[in-house]
Design a protein around this motif. Structure first.
Motif, short mmCIF file in Angstrom:
data_model
loop_
_atom_site.label_atom_id
_atom_site.label_comp_id
_atom_site.label_asym_id
_atom_site.label_seq_id
_atom_site.Cartn_x
_atom_site.Cartn_y
_atom_site.Cartn_z
N ASN A 92 -20.58 9.21 -3.42
CA ASN A 92 -20.47 8.63 -1.58
C ASN A 92 -19.76 7.43 -1.72
O ASN A 92 -20.17 6.47 -0.74
N THR A 93 -18.72 7.08 -2.70
CA THR A 93 -18.26 5.71 -2.62
C THR A 93 -16.79 5.87 -3.18
O THR A 93 -16.41 6.57 -3.76
N LEU A 94 -15.92 4.93 -2.30
CA LEU A 94 -14.62 4.79 -2.64
C LEU A 94 -14.37 3.48 -2.81
O LEU A 94 -14.85 2.59 -2.33
N VAL A 95 -13.25 3.19 -3.72
CA VAL A 95 -13.01 1.75 -3.81
C VAL A 95 -11.50 1.70 -3.73
O VAL A 95 -10.72 2.74 -3.89
N SER A 96 -10.75 0.75 -3.26
CA SER A 96 -9.36 0.41 -3.24
C SER A 96 -8.73 -0.54 -4.17
O SER A 96 -9.18 -1.56 -4.16
N ASP A 97 -8.09 0.04 -5.00
CA ASP A 97 -7.26 -0.71 -6.07
C ASP A 97 -5.91 -1.15 -5.58
O ASP A 97 -4.91 -0.56 -5.41
N MET A 98 -5.84 -2.54 -5.28
CA MET A 98 -4.74 -3.11 -4.37
C MET A 98 -3.54 -3.02 -5.70
O MET A 98 -2.35 -2.98 -5.08
N ARG A 99 -3.82 -2.61 -6.60
CA ARG A 99 -2.65 -2.44 -7.80
C ARG A 99 -1.87 -1.26 -7.53
O ARG A 99 -0.55 -1.23 -7.73
N SER A 100 -2.49 -0.44 -6.90
CA SER A 100 -1.76 0.90 -6.44
C SER A 100 -0.81 0.90 -5.39
O SER A 100 0.23 1.59 -5.37
N LEU A 101 -0.63 -0.31 -4.60
CA LEU A 101 0.41 -0.21 -3.73
C LEU A 101 1.60 -0.54 -4.27
O LEU A 101 2.60 -0.06 -3.97
N PRO A 102 1.74 -1.79 -5.01
CA PRO A 102 2.97 -1.97 -5.90
C PRO A 102 3.33 -1.00 -6.82
O PRO A 102 4.49 -0.58 -6.98
N ILE A 103 2.42 -0.30 -7.43
CA ILE A 103 2.70 0.76 -8.29
C ILE A 103 3.29 1.91 -7.65
O ILE A 103 4.39 2.48 -8.15
N MET A 104 2.98 2.42 -6.38
CA MET A 104 3.46 3.37 -5.90
C MET A 104 4.75 3.02 -5.23
O MET A 104 5.86 3.92 -5.26
N ALA A 105 4.90 1.87 -4.60
CA ALA A 105 5.98 1.48 -4.16
C ALA A 105 7.33 1.41 -5.21
O ALA A 105 8.35 1.55 -4.84
N SER A 106 6.96 1.31 -6.60
CA SER A 106 7.84 1.25 -7.54
C SER A 106 8.57 2.46 -7.75
O SER A 106 9.40 2.70 -8.58
N LEU A 107 7.76 3.51 -7.02
CA LEU A 107 8.11 5.15 -7.30
C LEU A 107 9.31 5.34 -6.31
O LEU A 107 10.04 6.21 -6.28
N GLY A 108 9.63 4.41 -5.23
CA GLY A 108 10.77 4.34 -4.70
C GLY A 108 10.59 4.78 -3.12
O GLY A 108 11.46 4.95 -2.21
N ALA A 109 9.21 5.10 -2.74
CA ALA A 109 8.92 5.59 -1.53
C ALA A 109 8.06 4.25 -0.57
O ALA A 109 7.44 3.66 -1.21
N PRO A 110 8.45 4.37 0.57
CA PRO A 110 7.52 3.58 1.46
C PRO A 110 5.95 3.62 1.25
O PRO A 110 5.63 4.90 1.17
N VAL A 111 5.17 2.49 1.34
CA VAL A 111 3.60 2.86 1.11
C VAL A 111 2.93 2.47 2.16
O VAL A 111 3.07 1.53 2.88
N VAL A 112 1.98 3.19 2.50
CA VAL A 112 1.09 3.17 3.55
C VAL A 112 -0.41 2.86 3.18
O VAL A 112 -0.72 3.51 2.21
N PHE A 113 -0.95 2.07 3.75
CA PHE A 113 -2.41 1.82 3.47
C PHE A 113 -3.28 2.47 4.68
O PHE A 113 -3.37 2.03 5.67
N ASP A 114 -4.02 3.26 4.21
CA ASP A 114 -5.24 3.90 5.20
C ASP A 114 -6.37 3.14 5.10
O ASP A 114 -7.17 3.18 4.24
N ALA A 115 -6.65 2.31 6.05
CA ALA A 115 -7.72 1.27 6.09
C ALA A 115 -9.01 1.88 6.30
O ALA A 115 -10.02 1.35 6.05
N THR A 116 -9.03 2.94 7.37
CA THR A 116 -10.33 3.39 7.56
C THR A 116 -10.70 4.44 6.80
O THR A 116 -11.88 4.54 6.50
N HIS A 117 -9.95 5.17 6.14
CA HIS A 117 -10.46 6.22 5.25
C HIS A 117 -10.97 5.62 3.89
O HIS A 117 -11.63 6.15 3.19
N SER A 118 -10.28 4.58 3.72
CA SER A 118 -10.60 3.62 2.56
C SER A 118 -12.20 3.00 2.60
O SER A 118 -12.57 2.92 1.50
N VAL A 119 -12.68 3.11 3.72
CA VAL A 119 -14.03 2.57 3.66
C VAL A 119 -14.98 3.85 4.08
O VAL A 119 -16.30 3.48 4.59
N GLN A 120 -14.58 5.02 3.85
CA GLN A 120 -15.51 6.07 4.02
C GLN A 120 -16.51 6.15 3.03
O GLN A 120 -16.38 5.59 1.91
N GLN A 121 -17.72 6.86 3.29
CA GLN A 121 -18.51 7.14 2.14
C GLN A 121 -18.78 8.68 2.39
O GLN A 121 -19.52 9.25 3.33
#
Length: 279
Positions: free
Chosen positions: A180-209
């Protein structure tokens, strides 16, 4: 085929740009499309606040919430009725719109009206669905599965590009962490950006339980601002925020949606952070 590092959606004066080096654009709206009247009320409020702050807006709502926790969960108004409302919203407000798709058959139908097809996190590895979405030519926002590492999104991205569609955005929405828990690893944002696509952060689903209320999903909306500020400080192309004028009585995802009255203050803060990050 390489992915486009800058993705532009919509037409005319309301075109919206998603780029790691430009001001973040906003994907926002209620979780579920509830009615024409509600959609117009939400759209008018979001247009007013984003125009004031100079933020690009993509209006989001779902016609069918197919991943409900239980059979009793409300799913939405349905595809046909929602497409009529989306078409009218686009005509009257000029903004692009986004919605989820769940089956291969829905892709072409939804793409006739909707500017951005969203792949739900649970379906991010469903190859046939991804290929069908890619072949519509519409921009894709694919949510990283809660079970995937950020570098694993390279394979997801390749499914789209090898199917002829370079206009893809990668969306972070938290990773499963125990029950019932999610965590957001902020390292994932630059890692995914390095793949060449724009990155979106979903702030509300990241706080779901997920499943946290037994028969429905819980959430901790009090942490939306905290995670949003962190993501914008790291650097993102887009921010995804579900919002509602009465989230505690919304048909789905109420515990993690931001109250509509709190959105202007939140966005003002985030624009300030974004300006510093990208200065």
């Amino acid at each position: 085929m390489k992915t486009n590092s800058t993705v532009v959606v919509g037409e005319g004066q309301k075109k919206v740009t998603f780029s790691q080096t430009a001001r973040f654009s906003l994907i926002a709206g209620p979780c579920q499309m509830e009615s024409r009247e509600h959609a117009y009320m939400m759209a008018e409020a979001l247009v007013e606040m984003t125009d004031k702050l100079g933020i690009g807006l993509v209006y989001k709502s779902s016609y069918d919430k197919a991943n409900r926790t239980s059979l009793s969960g409300k799913r939405g108004i349905g595809l046909e009725k929602a497409m009529e409302i989306f078409a009218d919203l686009k005509k009257d407000f000029g903004f692009p719109v986004l919605t989820d798709i769940h089956t291969e058959e829905q892709c072409a139908i939804v793409a006739e009206t909707v500017d951005v097809l969203q792949i739900p996190a649970f379906l991010s590895r469903q190859t046939d669905l991804l290929v069908a979405a890619a072949k519509t030519g519409r921009t894709i926002n694919v949510k990283k599965g809660q079970f995937l590492a950020p570098w694993d999104m390279k394979n997801v991205l390749t499914k789209f590009t090898e199917s002829g569609n370079p206009n893809v955005m990668l969306c972070e929405r938290g990773a499963s962490f125990g029950y019932n828990t999610l965590v957001s690893d902020m390292r994932s944002l630059p890692i995914m950006a390095s793949l060449g696509a724009p990155v979106v952060f979903d702030a509300t689903h990241s706080v779901q339980q997920p499943g946290g209320q037994g028969g429905s999903t819980g959430g901790q909306r009090e942490f939306v601002e905290t995670l949003s500020r962190a993501a914008v400080a790291v650097g993102i192309a887009g921010l995804f925020v579900e919002t509602h004028e009465d989230p505690d009585n919304a048909p789905s995802d109420g515990p993690n949606m931001v109250h509509l009255k709190d959105m202007p203050r939140l966005l003002e803060k985030l624009v300030a952070f974004d300006d510093i990050t990208k200065s």
